[in-house]
Design a protein around this motif. Structure first.
Motif, PDB file in Angstrom:
ATOM      1  N   GLN A 180       0.855  -1.176   0.000  1.00 27.45           N
ATOM      2  CA  GLN A 180       0.000   0.000   0.000  1.00 27.45           C
ATOM      3  C   GLN A 180       0.895   1.231   0.000  1.00 27.45           C
ATOM      4  N   GLY A 181       0.642   2.150  -0.881  1.00 29.59           N
ATOM      5  CA  GLY A 181       1.448   3.350  -0.946  1.00 29.59           C
ATOM      6  C   GLY A 181       0.801   4.361  -1.865  1.00 29.59           C
ATOM      7  N   THR A 182       1.445   5.498  -1.984  1.00 20.56           N
ATOM      8  CA  THR A 182       0.911   6.606  -2.770  1.00 20.56           C
ATOM      9  C   THR A 182       1.883   6.985  -3.876  1.00 20.56           C
ATOM     10  N   ALA A 183       1.328   7.382  -5.009  1.00 14.68           N
ATOM     11  CA  ALA A 183       2.131   7.934  -6.095  1.00 14.68           C
ATOM     12  C   ALA A 183       2.107   9.453  -5.983  1.00 14.68           C
ATOM     13  N   TYR A 184       3.285  10.048  -5.868  1.00 14.00           N
ATOM     14  CA  TYR A 184       3.407  11.503  -5.763  1.00 14.00           C
ATOM     15  C   TYR A 184       3.982  12.036  -7.069  1.00 14.00           C
ATOM     16  N   THR A 222       7.838  16.264   1.539  1.00 16.33           N
ATOM     17  CA  THR A 222       8.454  16.280   2.862  1.00 16.33           C
ATOM     18  C   THR A 222       7.665  15.422   3.841  1.00 16.33           C
ATOM     19  N   ASN A 223       8.372  14.568   4.574  1.00 12.45           N
ATOM     20  CA  ASN A 223       7.821  13.824   5.705  1.00 12.45           C
ATOM     21  C   ASN A 223       6.608  12.962   5.338  1.00 12.45           C
ATOM     22  N   GLN A 224       6.683  12.308   4.190  1.00 10.18           N
ATOM     23  CA  GLN A 224       5.635  11.356   3.805  1.00 10.18           C
ATOM     24  C   GLN A 224       6.133   9.940   4.085  1.00 10.18           C
ATOM     25  N   SER A 225       5.261   9.093   4.592  1.00  6.15           N
ATOM     26  CA  SER A 225       5.685   7.764   5.053  1.00  6.15           C
ATOM     27  C   SER A 225       5.218   6.626   4.144  1.00  6.15           C
ATOM     28  N   LEU A 240      14.609  15.009   0.364  1.00  7.97           N
ATOM     29  CA  LEU A 240      14.377  13.628  -0.061  1.00  7.97           C
ATOM     30  C   LEU A 240      14.499  12.660   1.107  1.00  7.97           C
ATOM     31  N   GLU A 241      15.448  12.929   1.979  1.00 10.66           N
ATOM     32  CA  GLU A 241      15.726  12.012   3.088  1.00 10.66           C
ATOM     33  C   GLU A 241      14.663  12.037   4.171  1.00 10.66           C
ATOM     34  N   THR A 242      13.735  12.978   4.126  1.00 11.89           N
ATOM     35  CA  THR A 242      12.685  13.056   5.154  1.00 11.89           C
ATOM     36  C   THR A 242      11.535  12.092   4.892  1.00 11.89           C
ATOM     37  N   ASN A 243      11.500  11.494   3.709  1.00 15.18           N
ATOM     38  CA  ASN A 243      10.393  10.619   3.343  1.00 15.18           C
ATOM     39  C   ASN A 243      10.751   9.151   3.551  1.00 15.18           C
ATOM     40  N   ARG A 244       9.713   8.326   3.707  1.00 10.16           N
ATOM     41  CA  ARG A 244       9.921   6.884   3.822  1.00 10.16           C
ATOM     42  C   ARG A 244       9.370   6.205   2.574  1.00 10.16           C
ATOM     43  N   PHE A 245      10.227   5.449   1.912  1.00  9.94           N
ATOM     44  CA  PHE A 245       9.832   4.744   0.698  1.00  9.94           C
ATOM     45  C   PHE A 245       9.370   3.330   1.038  1.00  9.94           C
ATOM     46  N   VAL A 246       8.280   2.924   0.449  1.00  8.74           N
ATOM     47  CA  VAL A 246       7.801   1.555   0.565  1.00  8.74           C
ATOM     48  C   VAL A 246       8.792   0.635  -0.150  1.00  8.74           C
ATOM     49  N   ALA A 275      18.092   7.005  -0.324  1.00 11.93           N
ATOM     50  CA  ALA A 275      16.962   7.469   0.495  1.00 11.93           C
ATOM     51  C   ALA A 275      15.931   6.376   0.731  1.00 11.93           C
ATOM     52  N   GLY A 276      16.054   5.245   0.014  1.00  8.61           N
ATOM     53  CA  GLY A 276      15.147   4.124   0.257  1.00  8.61           C
ATOM     54  C   GLY A 276      14.362   3.636  -0.935  1.00  8.61           C
ATOM     55  N   ALA A 277      14.490   4.287  -2.089  1.00  9.12           N
ATOM     56  CA  ALA A 277      13.832   3.783  -3.287  1.00  9.12           C
ATOM     57  C   ALA A 277      14.522   2.505  -3.755  1.00  9.12           C
ATOM     58  N   THR A 278      13.812   1.704  -4.541  1.00  7.46           N
ATOM     59  CA  THR A 278      14.349   0.446  -5.044  1.00  7.46           C
ATOM     60  C   THR A 278      14.753   0.556  -6.511  1.00  7.46           C
ATOM     61  N   GLY A 279      14.309   1.607  -7.195  1.00  2.00           N
ATOM     62  CA  GLY A 279      14.696   1.823  -8.575  1.00  2.00           C
ATOM     63  C   GLY A 279      14.704   3.291  -8.933  1.00  2.00           C
ATOM     64  N   SER A 280      15.607   3.673  -9.850  1.00  2.00           N
ATOM     65  CA  SER A 280      15.647   5.050 -10.329  1.00  2.00           C
ATOM     66  C   SER A 280      16.244   5.079 -11.731  1.00  2.00           C
ATOM     67  N   TYR A 281      16.366   6.289 -12.264  1.00  2.00           N
ATOM     68  CA  TYR A 281      16.771   6.478 -13.658  1.00  2.00           C
ATOM     69  C   TYR A 281      17.369   7.869 -13.805  1.00  2.00           C
TER      70      TYR A 281
END
Length: 340
Positions: A180-184, A222-225, A240-246, A275-281
């Protein structure tokens, strides 16, 4: 604007094809080969750990040797390395995982695109011009080599083993968890880098029933979990570091040099993984702000939610892929085989 209309029509077509089959007959750990650089101890360590965590057969760990700690390989040197890799690659292999952050470029191409497509200057651009298209763009196939003759490639990129281990562990932990998560989708004030924002409302309309999507007019989140997807356009991303990535999350920023992982004057795409993401580009040479040279957020979200691996979902979302570098945990598959 013509491109945006065309790509939106393609996106609508993708949404309508829910019956497509994205399931490969072979398990993913039998169709991905790991490439390690024997001259780079970190690459070797990452490769062996990745093989262990995914139970990938030892025969699918391909060893090459070249001087590490350089940003760029010449096309001539790369072609020799690629020939060695190809000679050791079983015919059923569909994808490659690289195990280094440097080198990230081959001549004018990213190293992930060079391994996938072969070095070909028509996938590059001098100035603000189009490039040869990605044959795997917006494909319903889960077998890129069988169907298109390319092996999608992603770098498990990190500058130390602990970061690589955390990345791999996140990807493995995410598999079939249906998080469960959100797309920003960030609508920034950077006019040149904010070109994907024209797509956001249509993406929300078409995928909003599948997951929460928030279009936010701001330069940072900012500060999204609950960050599952985070797409933006800025040279540097504050907070970027204030957020929590699923686990399994994807995030990237449209800018010129995000793919210059270790020596960019802009924010490196590595910051997303750290910062906790599993993929980037990110792109490794100046792409100009063609949306075609960056992931289409709607398409990567659609295919990922449909059950594709991270590597295939990301590859399917970039129309002109030659200058772009894919990094992350290739086999992450949070949404199982099919979730739509």
């Amino acid at each position: 604007m013509v491109y945006l209309i065309k790509i939106f029509l393609i996106f609508l077509l993708a949404i309508s094809l829910n019956s497509c089959n994205l399931t490969s007959e072979k398990s993913q750990n039998q169709t991905l080969a790991i490439i390690v650089n024997q001259a780079d101890p970190l690459s070797v360590k990452i490769g062996h750990y990745y093989r262990q965590k995914h139970h990938i057969p030892k025969r699918l760990l391909i060893e090459v040797k070249f001087a590490p700690h350089r940003s760029v390989l010449s096309p001539q040197e790369f072609q020799k390395i690629q020939a060695q890799v190809q000679s050791r690659t079983p015919a059923n292999i569909q994808s490659y995982a690289l195990t280094w952050a440097r080198p990230y470029r081959v001549g004018c191409m990213s190293i992930t695109s060079a391994f996938a497509l072969g070095f070909d200057a028509t996938y590059c651009a001098k100035g603000c011009t189009p490039t040869k298209p990605n044959p795997y763009f917006h494909s319903h196939s889960s077998q890129p080599y069988t169907d298109f003759g390319i092996r999608t490639t992603m770098a498990i990129a990190a500058t130390n083993f602990e970061q690589a281990k955390q990345l791999i562990d996140r990807g493995v932990a995410s598999d079939a968890t249906y998080p469960q998560g959100t797309a920003y989708l960030m609508d920034t004030t950077d006019k040149a880098r904010n070109v994907r924002a024209a797509l956001y409302n249509n993406i929300k309309e078409n995928l909003g029933k599948r997951l929460p999507i928030k279009v936010i007019k701001a330069n940072s989140l900012t500060n999204q979990s609950d960050v599952l997807f985070y797409f933006t356009g800025l040279a540097n991303i504050p907070n970027l570091e204030t957020n929590r990535f699923v686990s399994g999350a994807i995030g990237d920023h449209l800018t010129s040099f995000g793919g210059q992982l270790t020596d960019s004057r802009q924010m490196s795409s590595l910051r997303w993984l750290e910062a906790g993401a599993t993929g980037s580009y990110g792109t490794v040479v100046e792409p100009c702000n063609f949306p075609q040279k960056f992931p289409h957020p709607g398409l990567v979200m659609y295919y990922y939610l449909h059950g594709d691996t991270l590597i295939n979902a990301y590859w399917k979302s970039v129309a002109w892929v030659g200058q772009g570098l894919f990094i992350g945990e290739p086999l992450a598959r949070p949404f199982g085989r099919s979730s739509l």
